[in-house]
Design an enzyme around this catalytic site. Structure first.
Site, PDB file in Angstrom:
ATOM      1  CG  ASP A  37       6.817   3.494  -7.061  1.00 50.39           C
ATOM      2  OD1 ASP A  37       6.010   3.720  -7.961  1.00 50.39           O
ATOM      3  OD2 ASP A  37       7.782   2.709  -7.175  1.00 50.39           O
TER       4      ASP A  37
ATOM      5  CG  ASP B 145       9.197   3.460 -10.688  1.00 56.53           C
ATOM      6  OD1 ASP B 145       8.859   3.289 -11.882  1.00 56.53           O
ATOM      7  OD2 ASP B 145       8.625   2.913  -9.730  1.00 56.53           O
TER       8      ASP B 145
ATOM      9  CG  PHE C 179       6.369   0.311 -16.600  1.00 54.20           C
ATOM     10  CD1 PHE C 179       7.089   0.750 -15.499  1.00 54.20           C
ATOM     11  CD2 PHE C 179       6.545   0.963 -17.816  1.00 54.20           C
ATOM     12  CE1 PHE C 179       7.955   1.836 -15.600  1.00 54.20           C
ATOM     13  CE2 PHE C 179       7.400   2.044 -17.929  1.00 54.20           C
ATOM     14  CZ  PHE C 179       8.110   2.488 -16.823  1.00 54.20           C
ATOM     15  CG  ASN C 180       8.110  -2.026 -12.129  1.00 53.41           C
ATOM     16  OD1 ASN C 180       8.134  -0.859 -12.514  1.00 53.41           O
ATOM     17  ND2 ASN C 180       7.519  -2.398 -11.004  1.00 53.41           N
TER      18      ASN C 180
ATOM     19  CG  ASN D 192       6.099   4.846 -12.380  1.00 55.34           C
ATOM     20  OD1 ASN D 192       5.633   4.090 -13.218  1.00 55.34           O
ATOM     21  ND2 ASN D 192       6.110   4.566 -11.089  1.00 55.34           N
TER      22      ASN D 192
END
Ligand code: RIB
Ligand code: CA
Length: 313
Positions: free
Chosen positions: A20, A15, A165-166, A42
């Site tokens: 990334d 993302d 977050f993920n 994101n």
């Protein structure tokens, strides 16, 4: 490298996202990237896909690019623009993408590739929606892939005190991945916060020749400024996502431990938490995951610098 010394074959599910982007550069340099798939995280899916194409263009990669899930399985779509900016890759003067994704069927690409080629590593560096959908639609691939090396989780959180977050973005997907039964390597915040893009390290990128190095240095500066301004004791951005790639291509740089990890789905304050069983019990829950706890940060960041230098002419 595999035992036969040939590069590891992998699909990067991402993302982009500043970190990334760095993970894509490292994977292109050190692995056999069978394809790149994108997921909303994101930034919305249109932005993460656009950003992935731009990064692949900048390194001259011809890897297939397939767009994936625009939202989590159950949770509402939420982004991390407070870290990565509205575009998902703020802070640098980026080229326009050369073309759109090759398809909007990331899940189909993952399934078809893993059925056609044995021993592929899935390397997710965003929410796990695409990976969970692929495993649910094609349970047979669980036995065909070499494993899953993901960035996510940790003994502490960043989107909340408990959740990274993920995993926080799509906990139901994360739970399916952590229960899939095959090899799983988890590079969580405990290790990624030890790999910081300090000014000294960013200077190494800036010192490289070529336009790519300059653009990636600008991205590192933007990303790091956000981290340093939001934390009371960080010297640079936590370079999260390359850890999921480096744990496979440079395992000697990392310290891991087999542990049992379960995803909290219902806690009022802990939804999205990766609960790592750290008890020193003789009779313990069967480990389902290699948790990455430590990294030789200087050496790992130098691998990132070298990979950028390889493509920045
Ligand atoms: O918590 C860090 C993770 O969330 C990284 O993958 C970053 O890119 C964001 O997706
Ligand atoms: Ca990411």
């Amino acid at each position: 490298m595999t035992s036969s010394n040939s590069p590891i074959s992998m699909i990067i599910d991402c993302d982009p996202g500043h970190d990334d982007a760095m993970a894509l550069v490292v994977a292109a340099r050190h692995a056999n990237v069978l394809g790149v798939t994108t997921v909303a995280g994101n930034a919305p899916i249109s932005a993460t896909t656009r950003n992935a194409r731009i990064v692949l263009d900048m390194i001259g990669s011809t890897a297939p690019l397939h767009q994936g899930a625009h939202r989590p399985l159950v949770a509402p779509p939420r982004d991390a623009s407070y870290v990565h900016g509205k575009s998902g890759l703020d802070g640098a003067d980026l080229p326009k993408p050369s073309r759109p994704a090759d398809s909007e069927d990331a899940v189909g690409f993952i399934i078809d590739t893993c059925r056609a080629i044995e021993g592929v590593w899935l390397v997710p560096t965003g929410p796990l929606t695409n990976i969970a959908l692929a495993l649910r639609s094609a349970p047979d691939i669980a036995r065909r892939i070499a494993g899953i090396s993901l960035m996510g989780g940790g003994s502490f959180g960043n989107r909340s005190a408990a959740a990274e977050f993920n995993v926080w973005a799509d906990p139901e997907a994360a739970a399916m991945v952590f229960e899939y039964g095959g090899k799983l390597i988890m590079s969580g915040l405990d290790v990624t916060h030890k790999l910081q893009a300090t000014p000294q390290r960013i200077a190494k990128v800036r010192a490289l020749p070529g336009q790519l190095a300059s653009v990636l240095a600008d991205l590192f500066v933007f990303f790091s400024d956000v981290y340093v301004s939001r934390h009371d004791n960080m010297q640079g951005g936590a370079v999260h996502d390359p850890c999921a790639v480096l744990a496979l291509t440079h395992p000697q740089l990392f310290t891991t431990k087999p542990q049992h990890v379960v995803i909290e789905l219902n806690g009022e304050h802990t939804r999205g938490m990766t609960m790592i069983d750290q008890r020193g019990l003789i009779e313990r829950l069967n480990p389902n995951c290699e948790v990455v706890w430590d990294v030789q940060a200087e050496e790992a960041f130098d691998v990132i610098v070298q990979a950028i230098g390889h493509y920045s002419k």
